[in-house]
Structures are given as C-alpha cells and as structure tokens.
Write an enzyme that holds these catalytic residues in place. Structure first.
Site, mmCIF file in Angstrom:
data_model
loop_
_atom_site.group_PDB
_atom_site.id
_atom_site.type_symbol
_atom_site.label_atom_id
_atom_site.label_comp_id
_atom_site.label_asym_id
_atom_site.label_seq_id
_atom_site.Cartn_x
_atom_site.Cartn_y
_atom_site.Cartn_z
ATOM 1 N N LEU A 25 5.123 1.540 4.604
ATOM 2 C CA LEU A 25 5.520 0.283 4.416
ATOM 3 C C LEU A 25 6.604 0.344 3.403
ATOM 4 O O LEU A 25 6.914 -1.015 3.085
ATOM 5 C CB LEU A 25 4.490 -0.727 4.483
ATOM 6 N N PRO A 27 1.036 -1.453 -0.187
ATOM 7 C CA PRO A 27 -0.217 0.085 0.143
ATOM 8 C C PRO A 27 0.418 1.148 -0.421
ATOM 9 O O PRO A 27 1.933 1.557 0.888
ATOM 10 C CB PRO A 27 -1.056 -0.139 1.572
ATOM 11 N N ALA A 69 11.263 0.599 -1.854
ATOM 12 C CA ALA A 69 10.974 -0.752 -2.738
ATOM 13 C C ALA A 69 10.778 -0.418 -4.037
ATOM 14 O O ALA A 69 11.589 -1.328 -4.918
ATOM 15 C CB ALA A 69 9.816 -1.545 -2.097
ATOM 16 N N ASP A 102 15.495 2.471 4.603
ATOM 17 C CA ASP A 102 14.975 1.561 3.630
ATOM 18 C C ASP A 102 14.846 1.102 3.223
ATOM 19 O O ASP A 102 14.614 -0.196 2.615
ATOM 20 C CB ASP A 102 12.994 2.596 3.845
ATOM 21 N N SER A 130 6.529 1.645 0.423
ATOM 22 C CA SER A 130 6.306 1.316 -0.854
ATOM 23 C C SER A 130 7.412 2.173 -1.722
ATOM 24 O O SER A 130 8.076 1.370 -2.747
ATOM 25 C CB SER A 130 4.921 2.192 -0.819
ATOM 26 N N SER A 131 7.835 3.637 -1.499
ATOM 27 C CA SER A 131 8.369 3.871 -2.324
ATOM 28 C C SER A 131 10.277 3.683 -2.652
ATOM 29 O O SER A 131 10.735 3.162 -3.336
ATOM 30 C CB SER A 131 8.740 5.850 -1.806
#
Ligand code: MEV
Length: 338
Positions: free
Chosen positions: A104, A99, A109, A149, A106-107
């Site tokens: 979590l 999401p 990854a 991250d 996302s950016s």
C-alpha cells in the site's frame, strides 16, 4: 520551528510490475497517510523516530551505514543539512497509519512525506522537486523503482503513470467502490521485482506479449474512464481487473493464498447471493500483501453509507484477513509551525 508533512498510501489498479518494464500503470492515492515531523537539533546528528525503532547517526555518516528502513530518511536529511552550512542536525518523527510491507505504498509515502517535511525546514519545494528527491531517497533501498508509487503519493488522486513520460491525471474519476483485503503475508517489493526481472530474462518473447496485453488492458480502462456515457464501466473495469490478475499470475507474483482470496471474492458463494464483486486482483508487488476488490455498482450504491460491503467481504474471506474500504485522497500536504 517544526515542519510537518503528510503523504497518502496508494493502490495500483492496473499495471504493477509491467510499469517497471515500460508499460503504463493506473494508481490511486488512498486515505491512509503517513505524517513526518522534522525539527532542527543542536547535535550534529540525524535522529529518526519511527514505529520500527529509533536511529541516531552523525551527519558525517552516509546513508548506506544505516539499516535499510532508515536509509531514505538519512539520505534526505544529509542531503539538506550538507547544503546548508548553518544547520547542525535534524530530528525526524514518523507516524503512519499505512500498514508496512503489504503493497500500500508505505515506503514511498514515507519518502514523499519526509522529503516535504525535511525540506520545509529549509525552503518550500515544488511538487516536482519533492517527487525528484523522494524517488532518489527510495532508490537507496529499491534501486529499480519505476517511480510510480512516489508519483501518486506526491500528486494524489487517480493517475496514469508512465516511467518515461511521467504522470497524467485522470479527470473523470468514477465512483469506484473498492475494498482492500490484506493477506497478512508480508512481502519485499524489491525481491518481487527482481523475480519478475528473472522471469523476463528467461521468457523474453512471452514477457513482451504480456506487456502488450497489459498495455491493451490499460488503454481500454482509460477509454472507459473517460467516457461519461459508459453505463457498464464498473463491469468492464472489473473484467479488466480479472484479466490483469491473469497476467500477474503468469509472471508468478501471485500465490495460493492470494489466488484463494480472489477466487472467493469473485465467485459468489451462494447462487442466490444478491451481492457481488465485479473484479479482484493483487495490488502492488504481490507475493503477499493486499488484493483489491471492486464491489458491484448497484450494490455499492445501495450500501455506500454502510459497513455492509466490508461485512460481506469479511464474511467471504474469514476473520484472519484485514479488510478496509479505500477512498481516493489528496497528495502530499505540508505546513510549518513555530
Ligand atoms: C510496487 O508498489 C509496484 C511495482 O510495480 C514496483 C514499481 O513500480 O516500482 C511492483
């Protein structure tokens, strides 16, 4: 030729925000992934297809000319096309089950998977090289990133991260049974990080004390994780999550919704309840996004193969929150196909 790479989302167990200011953080890659597929094209353009829409831009344009959600991809594609004279353009397609805007990863990854996928068209890069360019790409939208991250999305597993010293893998990963609950309030990490920077500027002395508390929490958690004989590890880690949440609340990245979710999770609603959470906290930038909850160990074991833990969390939080369990996953994976 097609180059396909996938990278995991992440949770931050301890140390978000403080890691930007020099403390360590503990993170884990989770089994929700983004996949990026890249191909060469004849047009002298970079084309990006994602669930947020499509962008096609001449290779001669700089990434700043793209909307922020596309900027990292244009940065990466341009960087590689411009260093290879025989190539016209690249088309990139992004498929994600992480999401967006809920903490979590996302950016990050996307940056890691895109770095591996686009570079895979040209030559295979080492994990260190993928990490380096993915952080550069992330900085096009979030210049103050700590790099935590992207690092966990690249290497996977559970890691301790330090902005200066980089990554340490945690060898002895206990079986933590974590549930992620989405407040359904989107956030912008860059804005939350900026807010904390202002808090620090206005409260220098207090902020350095909070950093010292965070450092102590993380040192205690690492000690517990490395001690195979520690039977109470789940309870201790849960307590440290609660302490970490107090620090996050003080730097003002929690809000009433997140506090309410954490309170409902950590205070058993029924005194006879045989099911409990050892600790809960925000994961990621806060101001919305997700919380993580650590399910009591004996109970987690009992319900491990069932949906029972999720059902219980849903019952506590209500239907309007999205809940899912998280398994620790591997880092970036890539392959090419003809
Ligand atoms: C965001 O997932 C984590 C933060 O600590 C920012 C960063 O480390 O770059 C809030």
């Amino acid at each position: 030729m097609k180059s396909i790479a996938s990278a995991p989302g992440k949770i931050i167990l301890f140390g978000e925000h403080f890691v930007v200011h020099g403390t360590k953080a503990i993170l884990a890659a989770i089994d929700k992934r983004v996949t990026v597929t890249s191909t060469f094209t004849e047009n002298k353009t970079v084309k990006v297809n994602s669930q947020l829409g499509t962008l096609e831009m001449p290779v001669s344009f700089s990434c700043e000319e793209a909307n922020s959600e596309f900027r990292p991809f244009v940065y990466l594609a341009n960087k590689m096309i411009n260093s290879n004279q025989n190539v016209n353009g690249v088309e990139i397609t992004i498929d994600s089950d992480i999401p967006i805007g809920v903490g979590l990863g996302s950016s990050s990854a996307c940056c890691v998977a895109a770095a591996a996928s686009i570079s895979g068209l040209f030559k295979e890069l080492s994990s260190e090289e993928i990490l380096k360019i993915s952080i550069e790409a992330e900085k096009t939208i979030f210049p103050d990133t700590s790099g935590a991250d992207c690092t966990v999305c690249t290497y996977g597993g559970m890691i301790v991260y330090d902005k200066i010293k980089g990554i340490e893998k945690i060898g002895n990963i206990f079986d933590l049974n974590l549930i992620i609950a989405n407040s359904m309030i989107p956030h912008i990490t860059k804005n939350s990080v900026e807010k904390v920077r202002k808090f620090k500027e206005n409260n220098e002395e207090r902020f350095s004390k909070l950093c010292a508390y965070e450092t102590r929490i993380i040192a205690d958690v690492i000690r517990v994780m490395e001690d195979e004989d520690e039977e109470d590890y789940n309870i201790i880690i849960g307590e440290k999550m609660v302490s970490n949440q107090m620090l996050l609340k003080e730097i003002q990245v929690s809000n009433d919704t997140l506090d309410g979710m954490i309170r409902s999770l950590t205070l058993a609603p029924d005194p006879d309840e045989d099911w409990y959470i050892d600790g809960a906290k925000i994961t990621g930038a806060g101001d919305g996004g997700c919380v993580i909850a650590l399910v009591g160990l004996d109970i987690a074991m009992e319900y491990k193969e069932t949906e029972e833990n999720l059902r219980r969390v849903r019952a506590v939080l209500g239907k309007d929150k999205e809940c899912f369990s998280a398994k620790i996953d591997t880092g970036v994976r890539s392959k090419t196909e003809q």
